[in-house]
Write a protein that holds these residues in place. Sequence first.
Motif, PDB file in Angstrom:
ATOM      1  N   LYS A  28       0.785  -1.166  -0.092  1.00  0.00           N
ATOM      2  CA  LYS A  28       0.201   0.145  -0.045  1.00  0.00           C
ATOM      3  C   LYS A  28       0.565   1.229  -0.106  1.00  0.00           C
ATOM      4  O   LYS A  28       1.876   1.351   0.571  1.00  0.00           O
ATOM      5  CB  LYS A  28      -0.937  -0.060   1.200  1.00  0.00           C
ATOM      6  N   GLU A  32      -3.086   5.127   0.754  1.00  0.00           N
ATOM      7  CA  GLU A  32      -3.931   3.896   0.933  1.00  0.00           C
ATOM      8  C   GLU A  32      -3.889   3.502   2.362  1.00  0.00           C
ATOM      9  O   GLU A  32      -4.722   2.641   2.565  1.00  0.00           O
ATOM     10  CB  GLU A  32      -3.576   2.829  -0.089  1.00  0.00           C
ATOM     11  N   ARG A  71     -10.229   2.694   3.918  1.00  0.00           N
ATOM     12  CA  ARG A  71      -9.757   3.207   2.662  1.00  0.00           C
ATOM     13  C   ARG A  71      -9.356   1.876   1.902  1.00  0.00           C
ATOM     14  O   ARG A  71      -9.188   1.865   0.993  1.00  0.00           O
ATOM     15  CB  ARG A  71      -8.399   3.629   2.994  1.00  0.00           C
ATOM     16  N   GLU A  72      -9.896   0.446   2.492  1.00  0.00           N
ATOM     17  CA  GLU A  72      -9.623  -0.893   1.909  1.00  0.00           C
ATOM     18  C   GLU A  72     -10.881  -1.016   0.851  1.00  0.00           C
ATOM     19  O   GLU A  72     -11.996  -1.076   1.207  1.00  0.00           O
ATOM     20  CB  GLU A  72      -9.260  -1.865   2.936  1.00  0.00           C
ATOM     21  N   TRP A  73     -10.506  -1.036  -0.290  1.00  0.00           N
ATOM     22  CA  TRP A  73     -11.655  -1.212  -1.324  1.00  0.00           C
ATOM     23  C   TRP A  73     -11.735  -2.794  -1.530  1.00  0.00           C
ATOM     24  O   TRP A  73     -13.087  -3.291  -1.845  1.00  0.00           O
ATOM     25  CB  TRP A  73     -11.021  -0.705  -2.801  1.00  0.00           C
ATOM     26  N   ASN A  74     -11.045  -3.480  -1.054  1.00  0.00           N
ATOM     27  CA  ASN A  74     -11.200  -5.005  -1.293  1.00  0.00           C
ATOM     28  C   ASN A  74     -11.670  -5.705  -0.089  1.00  0.00           C
ATOM     29  O   ASN A  74     -11.139  -5.555   1.153  1.00  0.00           O
ATOM     30  CB  ASN A  74      -9.583  -5.790  -1.540  1.00  0.00           C
ATOM     31  N   ARG A  75     -12.915  -6.249  -0.339  1.00  0.00           N
ATOM     32  CA  ARG A  75     -13.639  -6.785   0.711  1.00  0.00           C
ATOM     33  C   ARG A  75     -13.635  -8.285   1.072  1.00  0.00           C
ATOM     34  O   ARG A  75     -14.378  -8.812   1.963  1.00  0.00           O
ATOM     35  CB  ARG A  75     -15.100  -6.658   0.398  1.00  0.00           C
ATOM     36  N   TYR A  79      -8.634  -9.261   4.190  1.00  0.00           N
ATOM     37  CA  TYR A  79      -8.132  -7.821   4.384  1.00  0.00           C
ATOM     38  C   TYR A  79      -8.968  -7.370   5.344  1.00  0.00           C
ATOM     39  O   TYR A  79      -8.653  -6.198   5.923  1.00  0.00           O
ATOM     40  CB  TYR A  79      -8.513  -7.161   3.014  1.00  0.00           C
ATOM     41  N   ARG A  80      -9.737  -8.135   6.118  1.00  0.00           N
ATOM     42  CA  ARG A  80     -10.645  -7.622   7.108  1.00  0.00           C
ATOM     43  C   ARG A  80     -10.153  -7.516   8.413  1.00  0.00           C
ATOM     44  O   ARG A  80      -9.051  -8.367   8.487  1.00  0.00           O
ATOM     45  CB  ARG A  80     -11.933  -8.531   7.385  1.00  0.00           C
TER      46      ARG A  80
END
Length: 145
Positions: A28, A32, A71-75, A79-80
């Motif tokens: 990142k 990001e 700001r994390e676009w990937n769900r 990534y959580r």
Amino acid sequence: AAAAASVASPSDKERFICIYPAYLNNKKTIAEGRRIPIDKAVENPTSTEIQDVCAAVGFNVLLEKNKMYPREWNRDVQYRGRVRIQLKQDDGNPCLPQFPTRKSVMLYAAETIPKLKTRTQKMGGSDQSLQQGEGGKKGKGKKKK
């Protein structure tokens, strides 16, 4: 506005810091959400790994599995997560003297995660499959060489 603080007093907020995996991710940019130098950051750390290294050193750690970094676009599940760490005691002193600031905790976690057993074992053959899954594709295709 004073009534809103009934759940947790402001001092509780101060003592428990939040660390999102994005803070330590060398994939990142600062924009990001990375908060430490890229040469010290880790490739795609997970909230569980951050929890593991911080708990191992003696922190009071709370893992919030379903929190997302805004700001994390990937769900994706990997990534959580968000880790709450008790940085200071009630009197405001650090819980662990070697970690006076949130940055010191982040740098320690980033330095230690690559040494985790789960990381060192993966480095063998399955490293390519990690790379593949990164593009958000299904990742079903075997390695084509």
